[in-house]
Design a protein around this motif. Sequence first.
Motif, PDB file in Angstrom:
ATOM      1  N   MET A  39       0.980  -1.141   0.035  1.00 20.42           N
ATOM      2  CA  MET A  39       0.229  -0.067  -0.048  1.00 20.42           C
ATOM      3  C   MET A  39       0.998   1.372   0.094  1.00 20.42           C
ATOM      4  SD  MET A  39      -2.801  -1.438  -0.374  1.00 20.42           S
ATOM      5  CE  MET A  39      -3.710   0.069  -0.843  1.00 20.42           C
ATOM      6  N   ALA A  40       1.752   1.260   0.607  1.00 22.73           N
ATOM      7  CA  ALA A  40       2.897   2.332   0.773  1.00 22.73           C
ATOM      8  C   ALA A  40       3.518   2.562  -0.728  1.00 22.73           C
ATOM      9  CB  ALA A  40       3.928   2.243   1.940  1.00 22.73           C
ATOM     10  N   CYS A  41       3.743   1.391  -1.261  1.00 26.88           N
ATOM     11  CA  CYS A  41       4.267   1.765  -2.553  1.00 26.88           C
ATOM     12  C   CYS A  41       3.129   2.103  -3.588  1.00 26.88           C
ATOM     13  CB  CYS A  41       4.904   0.384  -2.988  1.00 26.88           C
ATOM     14  SG  CYS A  41       6.308  -0.267  -2.349  1.00 26.88           S
ATOM     15  N   LEU A  42       2.190   1.735  -3.491  1.00 30.93           N
ATOM     16  CA  LEU A  42       1.213   2.269  -4.487  1.00 30.93           C
ATOM     17  C   LEU A  42       0.697   3.738  -4.262  1.00 30.93           C
ATOM     18  CD1 LEU A  42      -1.088  -0.928  -4.345  1.00 30.93           C
ATOM     19  CD2 LEU A  42       0.316  -0.140  -6.170  1.00 30.93           C
ATOM     20  N   GLU A  43       0.707   4.323  -3.049  1.00 30.11           N
ATOM     21  CA  GLU A  43       0.593   5.380  -2.765  1.00 30.11           C
ATOM     22  C   GLU A  43       1.553   6.476  -3.197  1.00 30.11           C
ATOM     23  OE1 GLU A  43       0.139   6.110   1.603  1.00 30.11           O
ATOM     24  OE2 GLU A  43      -1.385   4.570   1.538  1.00 30.11           O
ATOM     25  N   GLY A  44       2.603   6.061  -3.431  1.00 35.14           N
ATOM     26  CA  GLY A  44       3.537   7.244  -4.140  1.00 35.14           C
ATOM     27  C   GLY A  44       4.166   8.113  -2.830  1.00 35.14           C
ATOM     28  N   GLY A  45       4.626   9.183  -3.253  1.00 31.04           N
ATOM     29  CA  GLY A  45       5.070  10.122  -2.656  1.00 31.04           C
ATOM     30  C   GLY A  45       6.558  10.086  -2.206  1.00 31.04           C
ATOM     31  N   ALA A  46       6.993  10.777  -1.344  1.00 26.93           N
ATOM     32  CA  ALA A  46       8.604  10.591  -0.957  1.00 26.93           C
ATOM     33  C   ALA A  46       8.674   9.467   0.046  1.00 26.93           C
ATOM     34  CB  ALA A  46       8.648  11.755   0.387  1.00 26.93           C
ATOM     35  N   ALA A  47       7.736   8.628   0.432  1.00 26.63           N
ATOM     36  CA  ALA A  47       7.897   7.542   1.220  1.00 26.63           C
ATOM     37  C   ALA A  47       8.015   6.320   0.495  1.00 26.63           C
ATOM     38  CB  ALA A  47       6.850   7.290   2.429  1.00 26.63           C
ATOM     39  N   LYS A  48       7.686   6.433  -0.846  1.00 29.33           N
ATOM     40  CA  LYS A  48       7.678   5.086  -1.899  1.00 29.33           C
ATOM     41  C   LYS A  48       8.995   4.651  -2.142  1.00 29.33           C
ATOM     42  CE  LYS A  48       6.240   3.697  -6.468  1.00 29.33           C
ATOM     43  NZ  LYS A  48       5.557   3.947  -7.502  1.00 29.33           N
ATOM     44  N   ALA A  49       9.902   5.406  -1.935  1.00 25.14           N
ATOM     45  CA  ALA A  49      11.198   4.822  -2.246  1.00 25.14           C
ATOM     46  C   ALA A  49      11.728   4.100  -1.132  1.00 25.14           C
ATOM     47  CB  ALA A  49      12.328   6.089  -2.635  1.00 25.14           C
ATOM     48  N   VAL A  50      11.461   4.573   0.256  1.00 23.69           N
ATOM     49  CA  VAL A  50      11.687   3.706   1.248  1.00 23.69           C
ATOM     50  C   VAL A  50      10.832   2.537   1.368  1.00 23.69           C
ATOM     51  CG1 VAL A  50      11.889   3.682   3.802  1.00 23.69           C
ATOM     52  CG2 VAL A  50      12.436   5.930   2.556  1.00 23.69           C
ATOM     53  N   ALA A  51       9.756   2.698   1.108  1.00 22.19           N
ATOM     54  CA  ALA A  51       8.890   1.469   1.237  1.00 22.19           C
ATOM     55  C   ALA A  51       9.341   0.505  -0.121  1.00 22.19           C
ATOM     56  CB  ALA A  51       7.413   1.739   1.040  1.00 22.19           C
ATOM     57  N   LEU A  52       9.583   0.738  -1.173  1.00 20.58           N
ATOM     58  CA  LEU A  52      10.034   0.026  -2.020  1.00 20.58           C
ATOM     59  C   LEU A  52      11.444  -0.692  -1.623  1.00 20.58           C
ATOM     60  CD1 LEU A  52       9.079  -0.728  -4.951  1.00 20.58           C
ATOM     61  CD2 LEU A  52      10.773   0.993  -5.977  1.00 20.58           C
ATOM     62  N   ASP A  53      12.278  -0.182  -1.168  1.00 19.76           N
ATOM     63  CA  ASP A  53      13.429  -0.769  -0.736  1.00 19.76           C
ATOM     64  C   ASP A  53      13.240  -1.806   0.598  1.00 19.76           C
ATOM     65  OD1 ASP A  53      15.166   0.435  -2.335  1.00 19.76           O
ATOM     66  OD2 ASP A  53      15.857   2.079  -0.560  1.00 19.76           O
ATOM     67  N   ALA A  54      12.227  -1.428   1.456  1.00 18.28           N
ATOM     68  CA  ALA A  54      11.723  -2.394   2.307  1.00 18.28           C
ATOM     69  C   ALA A  54      10.914  -3.763   1.784  1.00 18.28           C
ATOM     70  CB  ALA A  54      10.858  -1.787   3.366  1.00 18.28           C
ATOM     71  N   LEU A  55      10.389  -3.376   0.792  1.00 17.89           N
ATOM     72  CA  LEU A  55       9.504  -4.465  -0.190  1.00 17.89           C
ATOM     73  C   LEU A  55      10.255  -5.290  -0.826  1.00 17.89           C
ATOM     74  CD1 LEU A  55       6.520  -4.969  -0.800  1.00 17.89           C
ATOM     75  CD2 LEU A  55       6.949  -3.703  -2.986  1.00 17.89           C
ATOM     76  N   LYS A  56      11.550  -4.663  -1.456  1.00 17.31           N
ATOM     77  CA  LYS A  56      12.633  -5.701  -2.166  1.00 17.31           C
ATOM     78  C   LYS A  56      13.001  -6.530  -0.889  1.00 17.31           C
ATOM     79  CE  LYS A  56      13.383  -2.707  -5.755  1.00 17.31           C
ATOM     80  NZ  LYS A  56      14.438  -1.627  -6.482  1.00 17.31           N
ATOM     81  N   ALA A  57      13.253  -5.997   0.095  1.00 21.52           N
ATOM     82  CA  ALA A  57      14.000  -7.140   1.103  1.00 21.52           C
ATOM     83  C   ALA A  57      13.168  -7.742   1.546  1.00 21.52           C
ATOM     84  CB  ALA A  57      14.426  -6.124   2.406  1.00 21.52           C
ATOM     85  N   GLU A  58      11.905  -7.515   1.686  1.00 18.86           N
ATOM     86  CA  GLU A  58      10.849  -8.684   2.186  1.00 18.86           C
ATOM     87  C   GLU A  58      10.407  -9.592   1.089  1.00 18.86           C
ATOM     88  OE1 GLU A  58       8.246 -10.014   5.180  1.00 18.86           O
ATOM     89  OE2 GLU A  58       9.485  -8.093   5.100  1.00 18.86           O
ATOM     90  N   ARG A  59      10.496  -9.230   0.014  1.00 16.16           N
ATOM     91  CA  ARG A  59      10.489 -10.169  -1.133  1.00 16.16           C
ATOM     92  C   ARG A  59      11.555 -11.167  -1.391  1.00 16.16           C
ATOM     93  NH1 ARG A  59       9.857 -13.382  -4.662  1.00 16.16           N
ATOM     94  NH2 ARG A  59       9.199 -13.298  -6.729  1.00 16.16           N
ATOM     95  N   ALA A  60      12.723 -10.694  -1.270  1.00 17.56           N
ATOM     96  CA  ALA A  60      13.917 -11.678  -0.799  1.00 17.56           C
ATOM     97  C   ALA A  60      13.593 -12.719   0.224  1.00 17.56           C
ATOM     98  CB  ALA A  60      15.360 -10.737  -0.807  1.00 17.56           C
ATOM     99  N   VAL A  61      13.126 -12.083   1.233  1.00 18.78           N
ATOM    100  CA  VAL A  61      12.995 -13.162   2.526  1.00 18.78           C
ATOM    101  C   VAL A  61      11.875 -14.347   1.882  1.00 18.78           C
ATOM    102  CG1 VAL A  61      11.847 -13.471   4.781  1.00 18.78           C
ATOM    103  CG2 VAL A  61      13.632 -11.762   4.213  1.00 18.78           C
ATOM    104  N   LEU A  62      10.936 -13.866   1.248  1.00 19.23           N
ATOM    105  CA  LEU A  62       9.779 -14.581   0.736  1.00 19.23           C
ATOM    106  C   LEU A  62      10.115 -15.612  -0.181  1.00 19.23           C
ATOM    107  CD1 LEU A  62       6.618 -12.411   0.448  1.00 19.23           C
ATOM    108  CD2 LEU A  62       6.917 -14.153   2.126  1.00 19.23           C
ATOM    109  N   LYS A  63      11.195 -15.263  -1.201  1.00 23.38           N
ATOM    110  CA  LYS A  63      11.673 -16.148  -2.021  1.00 23.38           C
ATOM    111  C   LYS A  63      12.422 -17.161  -1.339  1.00 23.38           C
ATOM    112  CE  LYS A  63      15.193 -16.115  -5.891  1.00 23.38           C
ATOM    113  NZ  LYS A  63      16.234 -15.363  -6.581  1.00 23.38           N
ATOM    114  N   HIS A  64      13.143 -17.007  -0.489  1.00 23.55           N
ATOM    115  CA  HIS A  64      13.735 -17.890   0.313  1.00 23.55           C
ATOM    116  C   HIS A  64      12.996 -18.942   0.859  1.00 23.55           C
ATOM    117  CE1 HIS A  64      17.924 -16.575  -0.780  1.00 23.55           C
ATOM    118  NE2 HIS A  64      17.440 -15.455  -0.473  1.00 23.55           N
ATOM    119  N   LYS A  65      11.943 -18.214   1.668  1.00 24.95           N
ATOM    120  CA  LYS A  65      10.937 -19.251   2.392  1.00 24.95           C
ATOM    121  C   LYS A  65      10.305 -19.907   1.443  1.00 24.95           C
ATOM    122  CE  LYS A  65       9.958 -16.389   6.581  1.00 24.95           C
ATOM    123  NZ  LYS A  65       9.098 -15.865   7.366  1.00 24.95           N
ATOM    124  N   THR A  66       9.763 -19.537   0.170  1.00 23.71           N
ATOM    125  CA  THR A  66       9.112 -20.300  -0.727  1.00 23.71           C
ATOM    126  C   THR A  66      10.001 -21.472  -1.195  1.00 23.71           C
ATOM    127  OG1 THR A  66       7.932 -18.500  -1.259  1.00 23.71           O
ATOM    128  CG2 THR A  66       7.878 -20.162  -2.934  1.00 23.71           C
TER     129      THR A  66
END
Length: 122
Positions: free
Chosen positions: A82-109
């Motif tokens: 949701m933070a990534c979809l909203e945009g704005g200044a916080a989007k870049a931070v949220a996108l970095d966190a999302l990429k890190a979370e995505r990597a964790v999910l990849k390993h768990k999967t």
Amino acid sequence: MTVQSAVHSHIDITDTLARLYLFLAQSMDRCMSEAARINYPEAELQAHLDSTRTAALDMLAGNQVVKAKVEQECDRAHTLIMACLEGGAAKAVALDALKAERAVLKHKTMALTDLLAVFRTA
């Protein structure tokens, strides 16, 4: 519970968790890629994610610690999406966190699918 039914139960839970993480990852991918948004129609993906999440949490009802962890993972992923979809200044931070979370999910999967393969051959 017989040994055979316990094995089937473990297979079902492992399969459901692997599918849940796959759908969460696909939801995250939609934030990072136009191609993913095209390949994964939102309504269909959301329906699969919601039903799989419900199924996983129902299966984990007997273990509140694991159930809470899975709920937290889903909530964290949803918040980042949701933070990534909203945009704005916080989007870049949220996108970095999302990429890190995505990597964790990849390993768990990957771990869950390997475990699932072992269960199915046993």
